[in-house]
Scaffold this active site. Sequence first.
Site, PDB file in Angstrom:
ATOM      1  N   SER A   1       0.854  -1.197   0.000  1.00  0.00           N
ATOM      2  CA  SER A   1       0.000   0.000   0.000  1.00  0.00           C
ATOM      3  C   SER A   1       0.886   1.242   0.000  1.00  0.00           C
ATOM      4  CB  SER A   1      -0.885   0.009   1.245  1.00  0.00           C
ATOM      5  OG  SER A   1      -0.074   0.215   2.398  1.00  0.00           O
TER       6      SER A   1
ATOM      7  N   ASP B   1      -1.117  -1.700  -3.994  1.00  0.00           N
ATOM      8  CA  ASP B   1      -2.486  -1.811  -3.486  1.00  0.00           C
ATOM      9  C   ASP B   1      -3.064  -0.410  -3.296  1.00  0.00           C
ATOM     10  OD1 ASP B   1      -4.703  -3.162  -2.413  1.00  0.00           O
ATOM     11  OD2 ASP B   1      -3.919  -3.035  -0.370  1.00  0.00           O
ATOM     12  N   HIS B   2      -4.245  -0.174  -3.839  1.00  0.00           N
ATOM     13  CA  HIS B   2      -4.926   1.128  -3.698  1.00  0.00           C
ATOM     14  C   HIS B   2      -4.054   2.313  -4.116  1.00  0.00           C
ATOM     15  CE1 HIS B   2      -8.501  -0.535  -1.867  1.00  0.00           C
ATOM     16  NE2 HIS B   2      -7.711  -1.309  -1.151  1.00  0.00           N
TER      17      HIS B   2
ATOM     18  N   GLY C   1     -10.598  -3.869   6.983  1.00  0.00           N
ATOM     19  CA  GLY C   1     -10.393  -3.822   8.432  1.00  0.00           C
ATOM     20  C   GLY C   1     -10.954  -5.050   9.143  1.00  0.00           C
TER      21      GLY C   1
ATOM     22  N   ALA D   1     -11.231  -8.993   2.336  1.00  0.00           N
ATOM     23  CA  ALA D   1     -11.681 -10.387   2.390  1.00  0.00           C
ATOM     24  C   ALA D   1     -11.120 -11.167   3.575  1.00  0.00           C
ATOM     25  CB  ALA D   1     -11.326 -11.089   1.075  1.00  0.00           C
TER      26      ALA D   1
HETATM   27  P1  13P Z   1      -8.799  -6.842   4.817  1.00  0.00           P
HETATM   28  O1  13P Z   1      -8.770  -5.631   5.689  1.00  0.00           O
HETATM   29  O2  13P Z   1     -10.122  -7.528   4.878  1.00  0.00           O
HETATM   30  O3  13P Z   1      -7.665  -7.771   5.105  1.00  0.00           O
HETATM   31  O4  13P Z   1      -8.643  -6.341   3.293  1.00  0.00           O
HETATM   32  C1  13P Z   1      -7.374  -6.048   2.771  1.00  0.00           C
HETATM   33  C2  13P Z   1      -7.462  -5.396   1.432  1.00  0.00           C
HETATM   34  O5  13P Z   1      -8.476  -5.349   0.763  1.00  0.00           O
HETATM   35  C3  13P Z   1      -6.215  -4.792   0.921  1.00  0.00           C
HETATM   36  O6  13P Z   1      -6.436  -4.109  -0.272  1.00  0.00           O
HETATM   37  O1  G3H Z   2      -6.793  -2.040   2.010  1.00  0.00           O
HETATM   38  C1  G3H Z   2      -5.847  -1.611   2.650  1.00  0.00           C
HETATM   39  C2  G3H Z   2      -4.817  -2.495   3.221  1.00  0.00           C
HETATM   40  O2  G3H Z   2      -5.298  -3.196   4.338  1.00  0.00           O
HETATM   41  C3  G3H Z   2      -3.572  -1.727   3.517  1.00  0.00           C
HETATM   42  O3  G3H Z   2      -3.651  -1.043   4.704  1.00  0.00           O
HETATM   43  O4  G3H Z   2      -3.088   1.264   3.979  1.00  0.00           O
HETATM   44  O5  G3H Z   2      -2.917   0.581   6.400  1.00  0.00           O
HETATM   45  O6  G3H Z   2      -1.265  -0.262   4.717  1.00  0.00           O
HETATM   46  P1  G3H Z   2      -2.678   0.224   4.962  1.00  0.00           P
HETATM   47 ZN    ZN Z   3      -8.320  -3.129  -0.418  1.00  0.00          ZN
END
Ligand code: 13P
Ligand code: G3H
Ligand code: ZN
Length: 311
Positions: free
Chosen positions: A50, A82-83, A181, A215
């Site tokens: 992330s 991620d994101h 979360g 998930a």
């Molecule tokens: P969780 O918080 O359910 O583990 O999801 C993680 C996620 O979607 C990271 O992009």
């Molecule tokens: O969807 C987000 C992930 O759980 C990553 O979390 O942005 O706190 O690293 P973070």
């Molecule tokens: Zn996510």
Amino acid sequence: MPLVTTKKMFEDAYKGGYAVGAFNVNNMEIIQGITRAAKKHNSPVILQVSAGARKYASHGYLVAMVKAAAEETGLPIALHLDHGPDFETCKACIDGGFTSVMIDGSHLPYEENVALTKQVVDYAHAHGCVVEGELGQLAGIEDDVNVSEEDANFTDPDQVYDFVTRTGVDSLAIAIGTSHGAYKFKPGQKPQLRFDILKAVEEKLPGFPIVLHGASSVNQDDVKTINEFGGEMPDAIGIPEEMLREAASMAVCKINVDSDIRIAMTAAIRKHYSENPKHFDPRQYLTPARDAIEGVVSHKIETVLGCSDKA
Ligand code: 13P
Ligand code: G3H
Ligand code: ZN
């Protein structure tokens, strides 16, 4: 083995009716715990970073450690952003060794999401990288963005074909009731996912890989351990494993898990400290934490993802 994109992983997963796990990584022990489990099961795996993880550990360390894991295990491993919050972050990852990026324009008005996602896809594809887009918005917290339950909205199946064809994305994250979360459903609430939406998306985009965020299943034994050894986690309910298995047998080819790793790690460290209060060598408590991560990922591969022996 060099890092791979998710292209072949998803083609195989779609045809085989399974999903590949995408696990968030922030440090060496997390990377090792995940990839040891993948190695044990001869499974492909996606390690995702992330913006917050990049800030915490720094881009260079994460890329080097993930490359080391791919070399050591010989497994197909994709390194994914991620994101991704903006074009600049995606570009920095594409230029800096990632094989896959997510551009998360899900909070934007539709046309702006299309334009931003297409900009990232054009750059990524010119540089051998694949892109995940998102339509619909999950509840929960990612980095500093907190989307309340009222602001979350399910994916509209009538938009997905237009979005995918106009942007050229390689996979699509959709919102069907999962959330980020540890607190996905309230105590007493019956977990439900909108499989009707997933089915409708699948019909609009035959053969196209779908991604499920948020998930984690939230292992109740780990929550109990955390609370038994001094933690104060409220009751947490995650996504039932059988629902994830069902999604994996459908068009879902990538299942994102972060919270379950955080919870397992914290439970192992709390337990270790309570039983060994005199320890102060980080290796003493990071070893059970790494073992716990390996256990969680191994369990997911076997019971939820179905990707054993698919490397
Ligand atoms: P969780 O918080 O359910 O583990 O999801 C993680 C996620 O979607 C990271 O992009
Ligand atoms: O969807 C987000 C992930 O759980 C990553 O979390 O942005 O706190 O690293 P973070
Ligand atoms: Zn996510």
